[in-house]
Motif scaffolding. Structure first.
Motif, PDB file in Angstrom:
ATOM      1  N   PHE A   1       0.833  -1.201   0.000  1.00 46.73           N
ATOM      2  CA  PHE A   1       0.000   0.000   0.000  1.00 46.73           C
ATOM      3  C   PHE A   1       0.872   1.257   0.000  1.00 46.73           C
ATOM      4  O   PHE A   1       0.638   2.192  -0.773  1.00 46.73           O
ATOM      5  CB  PHE A   1      -0.924  -0.012   1.220  1.00 46.73           C
ATOM      6  N   MET A   2       1.878   1.292   0.839  1.00 46.89           N
ATOM      7  CA  MET A   2       2.748   2.468   0.937  1.00 46.89           C
ATOM      8  C   MET A   2       3.558   2.653  -0.341  1.00 46.89           C
ATOM      9  O   MET A   2       3.787   3.790  -0.774  1.00 46.89           O
ATOM     10  CB  MET A   2       3.673   2.348   2.151  1.00 46.89           C
ATOM     11  N   GLN A   3       3.988   1.570  -0.977  1.00 44.92           N
ATOM     12  CA  GLN A   3       4.713   1.684  -2.244  1.00 44.92           C
ATOM     13  C   GLN A   3       3.827   2.309  -3.313  1.00 44.92           C
ATOM     14  O   GLN A   3       4.269   3.187  -4.070  1.00 44.92           O
ATOM     15  CB  GLN A   3       5.194   0.314  -2.717  1.00 44.92           C
ATOM     16  N   GLY A   4       2.570   1.874  -3.375  1.00 44.37           N
ATOM     17  CA  GLY A   4       1.633   2.438  -4.342  1.00 44.37           C
ATOM     18  C   GLY A   4       1.352   3.899  -4.059  1.00 44.37           C
ATOM     19  O   GLY A   4       1.278   4.721  -4.979  1.00 44.37           O
ATOM     20  N   LEU A   5       1.214   4.240  -2.788  1.00 41.15           N
ATOM     21  CA  LEU A   5       0.972   5.636  -2.408  1.00 41.15           C
ATOM     22  C   LEU A   5       2.171   6.502  -2.773  1.00 41.15           C
ATOM     23  O   LEU A   5       2.019   7.594  -3.333  1.00 41.15           O
ATOM     24  CB  LEU A   5       0.695   5.711  -0.905  1.00 41.15           C
TER      25      LEU A   5
ATOM     26  N   GLN B   1       4.380   5.919  -5.116  1.00 36.82           N
ATOM     27  CA  GLN B   1       4.434   6.023  -6.573  1.00 36.82           C
ATOM     28  C   GLN B   1       3.420   7.050  -7.080  1.00 36.82           C
ATOM     29  O   GLN B   1       3.734   7.855  -7.970  1.00 36.82           O
ATOM     30  CB  GLN B   1       4.175   4.659  -7.212  1.00 36.82           C
ATOM     31  N   ALA B   2       2.230   7.045  -6.511  1.00 36.90           N
ATOM     32  CA  ALA B   2       1.203   8.007  -6.921  1.00 36.90           C
ATOM     33  C   ALA B   2       1.640   9.434  -6.593  1.00 36.90           C
ATOM     34  O   ALA B   2       1.448  10.351  -7.399  1.00 36.90           O
ATOM     35  CB  ALA B   2      -0.123   7.684  -6.235  1.00 36.90           C
ATOM     36  N   MET B   3       2.251   9.628  -5.445  1.00 38.97           N
ATOM     37  CA  MET B   3       2.705  10.968  -5.057  1.00 38.97           C
ATOM     38  C   MET B   3       3.847  11.437  -5.965  1.00 38.97           C
ATOM     39  O   MET B   3       3.906  12.613  -6.346  1.00 38.97           O
ATOM     40  CB  MET B   3       3.143  10.971  -3.593  1.00 38.97           C
ATOM     41  N   GLN B   4       4.749  10.524  -6.325  1.00 41.08           N
ATOM     42  CA  GLN B   4       5.839  10.888  -7.230  1.00 41.08           C
ATOM     43  C   GLN B   4       5.297  11.246  -8.614  1.00 41.08           C
ATOM     44  O   GLN B   4       5.743  12.221  -9.227  1.00 41.08           O
ATOM     45  CB  GLN B   4       6.840   9.746  -7.335  1.00 41.08           C
ATOM     46  N   THR B   5       4.340  10.473  -9.086  1.00 40.81           N
ATOM     47  CA  THR B   5       3.724  10.758 -10.387  1.00 40.81           C
ATOM     48  C   THR B   5       3.052  12.120 -10.363  1.00 40.81           C
ATOM     49  O   THR B   5       3.179  12.905 -11.307  1.00 40.81           O
ATOM     50  CB  THR B   5       2.692   9.664 -10.746  1.00 40.81           C
TER      51      THR B   5
ATOM     52  N   ALA C   1       3.820  14.660  -8.458  1.00 38.72           N
ATOM     53  CA  ALA C   1       4.861  15.695  -8.398  1.00 38.72           C
ATOM     54  C   ALA C   1       5.466  15.922  -9.778  1.00 38.72           C
ATOM     55  O   ALA C   1       5.691  17.066 -10.190  1.00 38.72           O
ATOM     56  CB  ALA C   1       5.942  15.292  -7.393  1.00 38.72           C
ATOM     57  N   HIS C   2       5.733  14.840 -10.519  1.00 37.08           N
ATOM     58  CA  HIS C   2       6.289  14.976 -11.870  1.00 37.08           C
ATOM     59  C   HIS C   2       5.303  15.678 -12.794  1.00 37.08           C
ATOM     60  O   HIS C   2       5.689  16.551 -13.583  1.00 37.08           O
ATOM     61  CB  HIS C   2       6.673  13.600 -12.437  1.00 37.08           C
ATOM     62  N   THR C   3       4.030  15.301 -12.697  1.00 32.51           N
ATOM     63  CA  THR C   3       3.001  15.923 -13.530  1.00 32.51           C
ATOM     64  C   THR C   3       2.884  17.400 -13.211  1.00 32.51           C
ATOM     65  O   THR C   3       2.806  18.241 -14.116  1.00 32.51           O
ATOM     66  CB  THR C   3       1.636  15.227 -13.305  1.00 32.51           C
ATOM     67  N   GLN C   4       2.892  17.745 -11.940  1.00 33.96           N
ATOM     68  CA  GLN C   4       2.788  19.143 -11.536  1.00 33.96           C
ATOM     69  C   GLN C   4       3.992  19.939 -12.036  1.00 33.96           C
ATOM     70  O   GLN C   4       3.845  21.071 -12.532  1.00 33.96           O
ATOM     71  CB  GLN C   4       2.679  19.245 -10.014  1.00 33.96           C
ATOM     72  N   ALA C   5       5.175  19.360 -11.945  1.00 31.50           N
ATOM     73  CA  ALA C   5       6.376  20.048 -12.425  1.00 31.50           C
ATOM     74  C   ALA C   5       6.305  20.259 -13.933  1.00 31.50           C
ATOM     75  O   ALA C   5       6.661  21.335 -14.443  1.00 31.50           O
ATOM     76  CB  ALA C   5       7.622  19.256 -12.056  1.00 31.50           C
ATOM     77  N   ALA C   6       5.848  19.243 -14.662  1.00 30.17           N
ATOM     78  CA  ALA C   6       5.736  19.367 -16.122  1.00 30.17           C
ATOM     79  C   ALA C   6       4.714  20.431 -16.493  1.00 30.17           C
ATOM     80  O   ALA C   6       4.934  21.229 -17.419  1.00 30.17           O
ATOM     81  CB  ALA C   6       5.363  18.020 -16.726  1.00 30.17           C
ATOM     82  N   LEU C   7       3.583  20.467 -15.800  1.00 34.20           N
ATOM     83  CA  LEU C   7       2.561  21.483 -16.078  1.00 34.20           C
ATOM     84  C   LEU C   7       3.061  22.884 -15.746  1.00 34.20           C
ATOM     85  O   LEU C   7       2.767  23.845 -16.471  1.00 34.20           O
ATOM     86  CB  LEU C   7       1.273  21.170 -15.301  1.00 34.20           C
ATOM     87  N   GLN C   8       3.819  23.003 -14.673  1.00 35.49           N
ATOM     88  CA  GLN C   8       4.383  24.305 -14.296  1.00 35.49           C
ATOM     89  C   GLN C   8       5.338  24.792 -15.378  1.00 35.49           C
ATOM     90  O   GLN C   8       5.299  25.955 -15.787  1.00 35.49           O
ATOM     91  CB  GLN C   8       5.108  24.181 -12.947  1.00 35.49           C
ATOM     92  N   THR C   9       6.197  23.896 -15.865  1.00 35.67           N
ATOM     93  CA  THR C   9       7.147  24.249 -16.934  1.00 35.67           C
ATOM     94  C   THR C   9       6.404  24.659 -18.198  1.00 35.67           C
ATOM     95  O   THR C   9       6.755  25.650 -18.844  1.00 35.67           O
ATOM     96  CB  THR C   9       8.075  23.054 -17.226  1.00 35.67           C
ATOM     97  N   GLN C  10       5.363  23.899 -18.536  1.00 37.78           N
ATOM     98  CA  GLN C  10       4.571  24.206 -19.730  1.00 37.78           C
ATOM     99  C   GLN C  10       3.886  25.572 -19.588  1.00 37.78           C
ATOM    100  O   GLN C  10       3.870  26.364 -20.532  1.00 37.78           O
ATOM    101  CB  GLN C  10       3.527  23.112 -19.952  1.00 37.78           C
ATOM    102  N   MET C  11       3.346  25.862 -18.418  1.00 36.21           N
ATOM    103  CA  MET C  11       2.671  27.136 -18.201  1.00 36.21           C
ATOM    104  C   MET C  11       3.662  28.305 -18.298  1.00 36.21           C
ATOM    105  O   MET C  11       3.375  29.330 -18.919  1.00 36.21           O
ATOM    106  CB  MET C  11       1.991  27.146 -16.832  1.00 36.21           C
ATOM    107  N   GLU C  12       4.830  28.131 -17.730  1.00 36.04           N
ATOM    108  CA  GLU C  12       5.837  29.181 -17.793  1.00 36.04           C
ATOM    109  C   GLU C  12       6.260  29.433 -19.240  1.00 36.04           C
ATOM    110  O   GLU C  12       6.482  30.591 -19.643  1.00 36.04           O
ATOM    111  CB  GLU C  12       7.038  28.831 -16.932  1.00 36.04           C
ATOM    112  N   ALA C  13       6.383  28.371 -20.036  1.00 35.64           N
ATOM    113  CA  ALA C  13       6.739  28.530 -21.445  1.00 35.64           C
ATOM    114  C   ALA C  13       5.652  29.281 -22.197  1.00 35.64           C
ATOM    115  O   ALA C  13       5.952  30.138 -23.042  1.00 35.64           O
ATOM    116  CB  ALA C  13       6.985  27.161 -22.075  1.00 35.64           C
ATOM    117  N   GLN C  14       4.401  29.002 -21.905  1.00 30.79           N
ATOM    118  CA  GLN C  14       3.289  29.699 -22.569  1.00 30.79           C
ATOM    119  C   GLN C  14       3.253  31.176 -22.174  1.00 30.79           C
ATOM    120  O   GLN C  14       2.956  32.041 -23.006  1.00 30.79           O
ATOM    121  CB  GLN C  14       1.960  29.031 -22.252  1.00 30.79           C
ATOM    122  N   VAL C  15       3.562  31.478 -20.943  1.00 24.31           N
ATOM    123  CA  VAL C  15       3.574  32.863 -20.488  1.00 24.31           C
ATOM    124  C   VAL C  15       4.663  33.628 -21.228  1.00 24.31           C
ATOM    125  O   VAL C  15       4.470  34.785 -21.627  1.00 24.31           O
ATOM    126  CB  VAL C  15       3.760  32.950 -18.959  1.00 24.31           C
ATOM    127  N   ARG C  16       5.816  32.999 -21.457  1.00 26.39           N
ATOM    128  CA  ARG C  16       6.910  33.651 -22.187  1.00 26.39           C
ATOM    129  C   ARG C  16       6.499  33.942 -23.630  1.00 26.39           C
ATOM    130  O   ARG C  16       6.868  34.975 -24.186  1.00 26.39           O
ATOM    131  CB  ARG C  16       8.153  32.760 -22.187  1.00 26.39           C
TER     132      ARG C  16
END
Length: 76
Positions: free
Chosen positions: A46-50, A52-56, A58-73
C-alpha cells in the motif's frame, strides 16, 4: 397485599424491563448474504503504491508548471 403492578405482584417497572430484555434476545437475524471478512492489508505494498502516486503527481505538476511558464513567455 400485593405490590402495585400486574399479575403476580410484579411491579410495572420490572415487568417492562423483563419484556425489553426478551425483545432484545428475540431480535431478528440480519437478512441478506453474509460476507466474508476482507483480506488482510499488506501495508508495505500500500505504501509503495501511495509513494508512486505521489511521485507521479509531483512529476506531472512540475511538467505542467514548466509548460505554463513557457506559454507565459510566448504571450509576452
Amino acid at each position: 397485599m400485593a405490590s402495585p403492578g400486574r399479575r403476580g405482584g410484579v411491579p410495572t417497572r420490572e415487568g417492562e424491563q423483563r419484556r425489553e430484555e426478551q425483545t432484545e434476545q428475540q431480535a431478528p437475524a440480519p437478512q441478506g448474504p453474509v460476507l466474508p471478512p476482507p483480506p488482510p492489508v499488506d501495508y508495505g505494498v500500500f505504501m509503495q503504491g501511495l509513494l508512486q502516486a505521489m511521485q507521479t503527481q509531483a512529476h506531472t505538476q512540475a511538467a505542467l508548471q514548466t509548460q505554463m511558464e513557457a506559454q507565459v513567455r510566448i504571450i509576452r
